[in-house]
Design a protein around this motif. Sequence first.
Motif, PDB file in Angstrom:
ATOM      1  N   TYR A   5       0.937  -1.294  -0.099  1.00 27.09           N
ATOM      2  CA  TYR A   5      -0.082  -0.113   0.074  1.00 27.09           C
ATOM      3  C   TYR A   5       0.844   1.419  -0.027  1.00 27.09           C
ATOM      4  CZ  TYR A   5      -3.668  -3.021   0.752  1.00 27.09           C
ATOM      5  OH  TYR A   5      -4.811  -4.251   0.914  1.00 27.09           O
ATOM      6  N   VAL A   6       2.144   1.126  -0.276  1.00 27.46           N
ATOM      7  CA  VAL A   6       3.059   2.321  -0.164  1.00 27.46           C
ATOM      8  C   VAL A   6       3.495   2.292  -1.732  1.00 27.46           C
ATOM      9  CG1 VAL A   6       5.096   3.254   0.552  1.00 27.46           C
ATOM     10  CG2 VAL A   6       3.828   2.161   2.282  1.00 27.46           C
ATOM     11  N   ASP A   7       3.048   3.477  -2.248  1.00 29.27           N
ATOM     12  CA  ASP A   7       3.263   3.420  -3.829  1.00 29.27           C
ATOM     13  C   ASP A   7       4.791   3.207  -4.164  1.00 29.27           C
ATOM     14  OD1 ASP A   7       0.527   4.006  -4.221  1.00 29.27           O
ATOM     15  OD2 ASP A   7       0.748   6.170  -4.370  1.00 29.27           O
ATOM     16  N   GLU A   8       5.675   3.881  -3.687  1.00 30.11           N
ATOM     17  CA  GLU A   8       7.177   3.497  -3.868  1.00 30.11           C
ATOM     18  C   GLU A   8       7.661   2.208  -3.708  1.00 30.11           C
ATOM     19  OE1 GLU A   8       7.176   6.155  -0.218  1.00 30.11           O
ATOM     20  OE2 GLU A   8       5.886   5.892  -1.941  1.00 30.11           O
ATOM     21  N   LEU A   9       7.130   1.477  -2.872  1.00 30.64           N
ATOM     22  CA  LEU A   9       7.428   0.130  -2.429  1.00 30.64           C
ATOM     23  C   LEU A   9       6.953  -0.978  -3.116  1.00 30.64           C
ATOM     24  CD1 LEU A   9       7.726   0.409   1.421  1.00 30.64           C
ATOM     25  CD2 LEU A   9       9.548   0.956  -0.391  1.00 30.64           C
ATOM     26  N   ARG A  10       5.598  -0.719  -3.810  1.00 30.49           N
ATOM     27  CA  ARG A  10       4.840  -1.908  -4.157  1.00 30.49           C
ATOM     28  C   ARG A  10       5.385  -2.842  -5.208  1.00 30.49           C
ATOM     29  NH1 ARG A  10       0.051   0.998  -6.147  1.00 30.49           N
ATOM     30  NH2 ARG A  10      -0.541   1.088  -4.061  1.00 30.49           N
ATOM     31  N   MET A  11       6.024  -2.422  -6.074  1.00 29.37           N
ATOM     32  CA  MET A  11       6.672  -3.124  -7.213  1.00 29.37           C
ATOM     33  C   MET A  11       8.192  -3.584  -6.695  1.00 29.37           C
ATOM     34  SD  MET A  11       4.400  -3.101  -9.055  1.00 29.37           S
ATOM     35  CE  MET A  11       5.086  -4.072 -10.513  1.00 29.37           C
ATOM     36  N   LEU A  12       8.561  -3.409  -5.474  1.00 24.28           N
ATOM     37  CA  LEU A  12      10.088  -3.727  -4.902  1.00 24.28           C
ATOM     38  C   LEU A  12       9.638  -5.081  -4.213  1.00 24.28           C
ATOM     39  CD1 LEU A  12      11.411  -0.366  -3.564  1.00 24.28           C
ATOM     40  CD2 LEU A  12      11.660  -1.594  -5.890  1.00 24.28           C
ATOM     41  N   SER A  13      10.687  -5.844  -4.094  1.00 27.06           N
ATOM     42  CA  SER A  13      10.493  -7.021  -2.838  1.00 27.06           C
ATOM     43  C   SER A  13      11.050  -6.594  -1.725  1.00 27.06           C
ATOM     44  CB  SER A  13      11.168  -8.211  -3.680  1.00 27.06           C
ATOM     45  OG  SER A  13      12.631  -8.369  -3.478  1.00 27.06           O
ATOM     46  N   GLY A  14      11.032  -7.708  -0.768  1.00 27.73           N
ATOM     47  CA  GLY A  14      11.633  -7.793   0.479  1.00 27.73           C
ATOM     48  C   GLY A  14      13.150  -7.991   0.392  1.00 27.73           C
ATOM     49  N   ASN A  15      13.789  -8.101  -0.712  1.00 27.87           N
ATOM     50  CA  ASN A  15      15.123  -8.002  -0.678  1.00 27.87           C
ATOM     51  C   ASN A  15      15.622  -6.752  -0.722  1.00 27.87           C
ATOM     52  OD1 ASN A  15      16.125 -10.725  -0.567  1.00 27.87           O
ATOM     53  ND2 ASN A  15      15.417 -11.254  -2.479  1.00 27.87           N
ATOM     54  N   ASP A  16      14.741  -5.612  -1.399  1.00 30.34           N
ATOM     55  CA  ASP A  16      15.316  -4.193  -1.334  1.00 30.34           C
ATOM     56  C   ASP A  16      15.380  -3.559   0.008  1.00 30.34           C
ATOM     57  OD1 ASP A  16      14.468  -1.017  -1.735  1.00 30.34           O
ATOM     58  OD2 ASP A  16      14.941  -1.953  -3.748  1.00 30.34           O
ATOM     59  N   PRO A  17      16.389  -2.941   0.255  1.00 27.33           N
ATOM     60  CA  PRO A  17      16.549  -2.259   1.357  1.00 27.33           C
ATOM     61  C   PRO A  17      15.638  -1.517   2.076  1.00 27.33           C
ATOM     62  CG  PRO A  17      18.779  -2.146   0.301  1.00 27.33           C
ATOM     63  CD  PRO A  17      17.532  -2.584  -0.518  1.00 27.33           C
ATOM     64  N   ARG A  18      14.998  -0.769   1.090  1.00 25.26           N
ATOM     65  CA  ARG A  18      13.692  -0.002   1.615  1.00 25.26           C
ATOM     66  C   ARG A  18      12.319  -0.651   2.024  1.00 25.26           C
ATOM     67  NH1 ARG A  18      13.682   3.083  -4.308  1.00 25.26           N
ATOM     68  NH2 ARG A  18      14.499   0.988  -4.585  1.00 25.26           N
ATOM     69  N   VAL A  19      12.338  -1.776   1.593  1.00 27.50           N
ATOM     70  CA  VAL A  19      11.271  -2.625   1.997  1.00 27.50           C
ATOM     71  C   VAL A  19      11.464  -3.218   3.329  1.00 27.50           C
ATOM     72  CG1 VAL A  19       9.839  -4.670   1.419  1.00 27.50           C
ATOM     73  CG2 VAL A  19      10.454  -3.200  -0.258  1.00 27.50           C
ATOM     74  N   ARG A  20      12.890  -3.765   3.470  1.00 33.85           N
ATOM     75  CA  ARG A  20      13.431  -4.402   4.485  1.00 33.85           C
ATOM     76  C   ARG A  20      13.039  -3.176   5.660  1.00 33.85           C
ATOM     77  NH1 ARG A  20      16.811  -3.187   8.952  1.00 33.85           N
ATOM     78  NH2 ARG A  20      17.819  -5.286   9.882  1.00 33.85           N
ATOM     79  N   GLU A  21      13.549  -2.096   5.467  1.00 38.38           N
ATOM     80  CA  GLU A  21      13.380  -0.796   6.564  1.00 38.38           C
ATOM     81  C   GLU A  21      12.108  -0.606   6.783  1.00 38.38           C
ATOM     82  OE1 GLU A  21      15.021   3.620   7.352  1.00 38.38           O
ATOM     83  OE2 GLU A  21      15.113   2.833   5.262  1.00 38.38           O
ATOM     84  N   PHE A  22      11.050  -0.863   5.964  1.00 34.38           N
ATOM     85  CA  PHE A  22       9.535  -0.522   6.235  1.00 34.38           C
ATOM     86  C   PHE A  22       9.195  -1.700   7.290  1.00 34.38           C
ATOM     87  CE2 PHE A  22       5.367  -1.213   5.392  1.00 34.38           C
ATOM     88  CZ  PHE A  22       4.565   0.120   5.454  1.00 34.38           C
ATOM     89  N   VAL A  23       9.374  -2.817   6.830  1.00 35.22           N
ATOM     90  CA  VAL A  23       8.830  -3.988   7.556  1.00 35.22           C
ATOM     91  C   VAL A  23       9.590  -4.049   8.907  1.00 35.22           C
ATOM     92  CG1 VAL A  23       8.783  -6.524   7.587  1.00 35.22           C
ATOM     93  CG2 VAL A  23       8.426  -5.426   5.375  1.00 35.22           C
ATOM     94  N   MET A  24      11.178  -3.915   9.194  1.00 34.04           N
ATOM     95  CA  MET A  24      11.666  -4.177  10.252  1.00 34.04           C
ATOM     96  C   MET A  24      11.534  -2.914  11.294  1.00 34.04           C
ATOM     97  SD  MET A  24      12.296  -6.932   9.945  1.00 34.04           S
ATOM     98  CE  MET A  24      13.128  -7.050  11.681  1.00 34.04           C
ATOM     99  N   ASN A  25      11.123  -1.779  10.808  1.00 36.82           N
ATOM    100  CA  ASN A  25      10.772  -0.705  11.634  1.00 36.82           C
ATOM    101  C   ASN A  25       9.591  -0.825  12.414  1.00 36.82           C
ATOM    102  OD1 ASN A  25      13.334   0.655  11.182  1.00 36.82           O
ATOM    103  ND2 ASN A  25      12.041   2.119   9.693  1.00 36.82           N
ATOM    104  N   CYS A  26       8.687  -1.687  12.087  1.00 38.53           N
ATOM    105  CA  CYS A  26       7.460  -1.847  12.663  1.00 38.53           C
ATOM    106  C   CYS A  26       8.000  -2.758  14.151  1.00 38.53           C
ATOM    107  CB  CYS A  26       6.744  -3.019  11.913  1.00 38.53           C
ATOM    108  SG  CYS A  26       5.255  -3.445  13.023  1.00 38.53           S
ATOM    109  N   PRO A  27       7.502  -2.139  15.307  1.00 44.51           N
ATOM    110  CA  PRO A  27       7.822  -2.928  16.537  1.00 44.51           C
ATOM    111  C   PRO A  27       7.117  -4.552  16.680  1.00 44.51           C
ATOM    112  CG  PRO A  27       6.968  -0.955  17.012  1.00 44.51           C
ATOM    113  CD  PRO A  27       6.673  -1.052  15.435  1.00 44.51           C
TER     114      PRO A  27
END
Length: 294
Positions: free
Chosen positions: A196-218
């Motif tokens: 649901y984040v436009d700039e992340l939608r087409m990326l995968s969990g291997n991308d550092p930006r997606v990794r940061e988004f997921v892992m910043n969640c407590p």
Amino acid sequence: MEEEMRFIIITGLSGAGRTLALRIFEDHGYFCVDNLPPALIPKFAELCRQTRKNKIALVIDIRGGDFFDHLFESLKSLKNMGYSYEILFLDASDEVLIKRYKESRRRHPLAPERRIIDGINLERKKLEPLKAASNVIIDTSYKTPAQLKEEIVRRFIETEKETGLLINLVSFGFKQGLPLDADLVFDVRFLPNPFYVDELRMLSGNDPRVREFVMNCPESQKFLEKLTDLLKFLIPCYIREGKSQLVIAVGCTGGRHRSVAIVNELASLLRKEGHKVIVEHRDENSGGGEKDEL
């Protein structure tokens, strides 16, 4: 000193890749036999010992008809003779098996005059006890021949001189179905969804930006903390029980974002503990979206 004999019994559903698996073992120096009647296994083992063949792979399946019913009796005799063996079971979804039969224009051996699905259902029922006794189960539904070869080499060939537990971490999407060979399955659809984040939608969990988004969640941090605590308890138990491979599957809806990021983090943590870990992102490039998220 005589080298210990290693027997690999290859079995599973018709159309799931048994013939290809046998060729892979043959390419790595195994003496291979297809469709050997189970009753002949003990005599065959003794013949291999006399001729100093120490690495043997056999395909045993329902093509043997009534002979197949003697398999467990023959395996018990093999063990009583002092030979160890491992069972590799190849599985696949009904949909994939039907597609493969349609493409090859072949009839199912258990239902030559009936629908293919009838033969598949009957074969699954006949193979249930053997699947339950298998050391390794590989789901070939989403694997190319090259991927199947890679997994067999990792699980059998590369571990011939290794000891300990091999941990396979698989990320997947629930839309594409559960990995059939998973020992443990964890659902991470409760985590915030990068779809649901436009700039992340087409990326995968291997991308550092997606990794940061997921892992910043407590919740992600807490989940990994509790999961690693659980595995620290379970892994020694599995080793004592004699398990050689452990398949841990982590799923989100599409298998592209959250499950990939979590599996990568878990792999890093387990490797720091000294475990041998293999990572597979099954559905990272499947194209499955996550629109119908919980």
